[in-house]
Motif scaffolding. Structure first.
Motif, mmCIF file in Angstrom:
data_model
loop_
_atom_site.group_PDB
_atom_site.id
_atom_site.type_symbol
_atom_site.label_atom_id
_atom_site.label_comp_id
_atom_site.label_asym_id
_atom_site.label_seq_id
_atom_site.Cartn_x
_atom_site.Cartn_y
_atom_site.Cartn_z
ATOM 1 N N GLU A 15 0.832 -1.214 0.000
ATOM 2 C CA GLU A 15 0.000 0.000 0.000
ATOM 3 C C GLU A 15 0.865 1.261 0.000
ATOM 4 O O GLU A 15 0.564 2.221 -0.709
ATOM 5 N N ALA A 16 1.970 1.214 0.767
ATOM 6 C CA ALA A 16 2.824 2.406 0.869
ATOM 7 C C ALA A 16 3.564 2.653 -0.443
ATOM 8 O O ALA A 16 3.591 3.761 -0.963
ATOM 9 N N LEU A 17 4.150 1.589 -0.973
ATOM 10 C CA LEU A 17 5.003 1.714 -2.153
ATOM 11 C C LEU A 17 4.212 2.034 -3.424
ATOM 12 O O LEU A 17 4.616 2.873 -4.223
ATOM 13 N N LEU A 18 3.064 1.358 -3.612
ATOM 14 C CA LEU A 18 2.337 1.490 -4.884
ATOM 15 C C LEU A 18 1.308 2.611 -4.884
ATOM 16 O O LEU A 18 1.101 3.264 -5.901
ATOM 17 N N THR A 19 0.626 2.812 -3.748
ATOM 18 C CA THR A 19 -0.499 3.752 -3.740
ATOM 19 C C THR A 19 -0.476 4.716 -2.553
ATOM 20 O O THR A 19 -1.450 5.449 -2.339
ATOM 21 N N GLY A 20 0.614 4.731 -1.785
ATOM 22 C CA GLY A 20 0.674 5.534 -0.565
ATOM 23 C C GLY A 20 0.415 7.018 -0.794
ATOM 24 O O GLY A 20 -0.291 7.664 -0.014
ATOM 25 N N GLU A 147 -6.622 -0.098 -11.564
ATOM 26 C CA GLU A 147 -5.556 -1.069 -11.331
ATOM 27 C C GLU A 147 -4.253 -0.330 -11.064
ATOM 28 O O GLU A 147 -3.718 0.346 -11.949
ATOM 29 N N ALA A 148 -3.777 -0.458 -9.825
ATOM 30 C CA ALA A 148 -2.519 0.199 -9.470
ATOM 31 C C ALA A 148 -1.383 -0.481 -10.220
ATOM 32 O O ALA A 148 -1.287 -1.709 -10.239
ATOM 33 N N THR A 149 -0.548 0.315 -10.846
ATOM 34 C CA THR A 149 0.558 -0.236 -11.597
ATOM 35 C C THR A 149 1.709 0.769 -11.577
ATOM 36 O O THR A 149 1.705 1.705 -10.777
ATOM 37 N N VAL A 150 2.684 0.536 -12.431
ATOM 38 C CA VAL A 150 3.808 1.453 -12.524
ATOM 39 C C VAL A 150 4.093 1.669 -14.000
ATOM 40 O O VAL A 150 4.017 0.725 -14.793
ATOM 41 N N ASP A 151 4.359 2.896 -14.382
ATOM 42 C CA ASP A 151 4.774 3.197 -15.744
ATOM 43 C C ASP A 151 6.190 2.633 -15.915
ATOM 44 O O ASP A 151 7.135 3.088 -15.289
ATOM 45 N N ARG A 152 6.296 1.608 -16.756
ATOM 46 C CA ARG A 152 7.553 0.869 -16.901
ATOM 47 C C ARG A 152 8.729 1.787 -17.304
ATOM 48 O O ARG A 152 9.838 1.640 -16.812
ATOM 49 N N THR A 153 8.442 2.739 -18.181
ATOM 50 C CA THR A 153 9.499 3.635 -18.639
ATOM 51 C C THR A 153 10.045 4.472 -17.483
ATOM 52 O O THR A 153 11.259 4.573 -17.294
ATOM 53 N N VAL A 230 11.495 9.589 -8.252
ATOM 54 C CA VAL A 230 11.231 8.156 -8.425
ATOM 55 C C VAL A 230 9.822 7.785 -7.962
ATOM 56 O O VAL A 230 9.144 6.986 -8.580
ATOM 57 N N LEU A 231 9.368 8.385 -6.850
ATOM 58 C CA LEU A 231 8.115 7.934 -6.229
ATOM 59 C C LEU A 231 7.041 9.017 -6.161
ATOM 60 O O LEU A 231 6.036 8.849 -5.478
ATOM 61 N N GLY A 232 7.231 10.117 -6.881
ATOM 62 C CA GLY A 232 6.298 11.240 -6.804
ATOM 63 C C GLY A 232 5.097 11.137 -7.725
ATOM 64 O O GLY A 232 4.257 12.029 -7.766
ATOM 65 N N THR A 233 5.016 10.053 -8.498
ATOM 66 C CA THR A 233 3.851 9.815 -9.345
ATOM 67 C C THR A 233 3.368 8.397 -9.100
ATOM 68 O O THR A 233 4.182 7.502 -8.884
ATOM 69 N N GLU A 234 2.058 8.210 -9.093
ATOM 70 C CA GLU A 234 1.494 6.858 -9.001
ATOM 71 C C GLU A 234 0.567 6.643 -10.192
ATOM 72 O O GLU A 234 -0.085 7.581 -10.644
ATOM 73 N N TRP A 235 0.541 5.416 -10.681
ATOM 74 C CA TRP A 235 -0.128 5.149 -11.957
ATOM 75 C C TRP A 235 -1.236 4.117 -11.818
ATOM 76 O O TRP A 235 -1.123 3.152 -11.046
ATOM 77 N N TYR A 236 -2.275 4.315 -12.634
ATOM 78 C CA TYR A 236 -3.429 3.402 -12.606
ATOM 79 C C TYR A 236 -3.951 3.179 -14.016
ATOM 80 O O TYR A 236 -3.819 4.044 -14.886
ATOM 81 N N VAL A 237 -4.557 2.007 -14.197
ATOM 82 C CA VAL A 237 -5.264 1.706 -15.439
ATOM 83 C C VAL A 237 -6.725 1.472 -15.085
ATOM 84 O O VAL A 237 -7.037 0.590 -14.287
#
Ligand SMILES: [Zn+2]
Length: 245
Positions: A15-20, A147-153, A230-237
């Motif tokens: 929760e902290a790392l992906l969507t905190g 869907e919590a995810t990460v922009d691979r780039t 590195v962690l200032g944006t969170e991504w979702y689909v």
């Protein structure tokens, strides 16, 4: 208008790392944020500890407090570990979904977050979060599923920077998560980076314990500007919008 947002995760620290950042931002903007964790993460780093599940449960509660969650629930499944031979990954999807749907219904959730179909980097419990979350939202008629995810780039660019502070293997991330053109929502959480960092740090067993690569520890060593990068944006689909029942 205040919304209720339920964040569904596999293990404490996800929760902290992906969507905190998103959780902290929504809570501070006056929305009701609920955290649901499928397992206690007893097969995480420091797995030799017999009380790891109990300790990580406490860590998740502390992280949720820092983020501003109004409610924390554990579904009580066993952490499957990376091999996925037993535990949550093999649990009955319909049964788990029904339990989550009950909570979504009770909360009248406007939004449920799950994971992308590949479970990000392929952890069997994360894949199961995707399956269970999708069905639960359908059962409860939850109008939005992100869907919590990460922009691979961005991830690979960020990790190359993080590697300057501490070496770790980039290979597991090369095909992980989601290609940039599939992302529907990028949430700017730079203003909440300090909250996210504090929530990550609450998971002490995953930053100081263990023997294998400590991604969380590596990220926590980043100086503030790099952490934000590195962690200032969170991504979702957002796959599809269901009609509220
Ligand atoms: Zn996890």
């Amino acid at each position: 208008m205040s919304r209720t947002c339920v964040f569904f995760h596999a293990h404490p620290d996800d929760e902290a790392l992906l969507t905190g950042g998103t959780m902290a931002r929504l809570a501070r903007e006056g929305h009701r944020v609920v955290l649901v964790v499928a397992t206690a993460g007893e097969r995480g780093l420091s797995a030799a500890r017999t009380d790891l599940g109990a300790v990580r449960t406490r860590e998740a509660h502390e992280s949720a407090r820092v983020l501003g969650c109004a409610r924390v629930e554990f579904l009580g499944y066993r952490d499957s570990g990376l091999d996925g031979r037993r535990g949550f990954a093999r649990a009955d999807v319909a049964e788990a979904a029904e339990r989550l749907a009950e909570l979504l219904h009770e909360e009248r959730a406007d939004l449920l977050t799950t994971y992308d179909p590949a479970g990000g980097y392929g952890h069997p419990d994360h894949v199961q979060v995707h399956r269970v979350g999708a069905l639960a939202a359908e059962l409860a008629g939850t109008p939005r599923v992100w869907e919590a995810t990460v922009d691979r780039t961005s991830l690979l660019r960020g990790l190359r920077v993080a590697r300057l502070a501490r070496r770790f293997d980039l290979d597991p991330f090369r095909h992980a998560f989601t290609a940039r053109d599939e992302i529907t929502h990028s949430v700017d959480v730079r203003r909440y980076a300090h909250v996210k960092r504090a929530a990550m740090a609450a998971h002490a067993t995953q930053t100081t314990g263990g023997e294998s690569t400590r991604t969380l520890a590596a990220l926590l060593t980043l100086p503030s500007p790099l952490f934000k990068l590195v962690l200032g944006t969170e991504w979702y689909v957002e796959r599809k919008r269901l009609r509220a029942r």
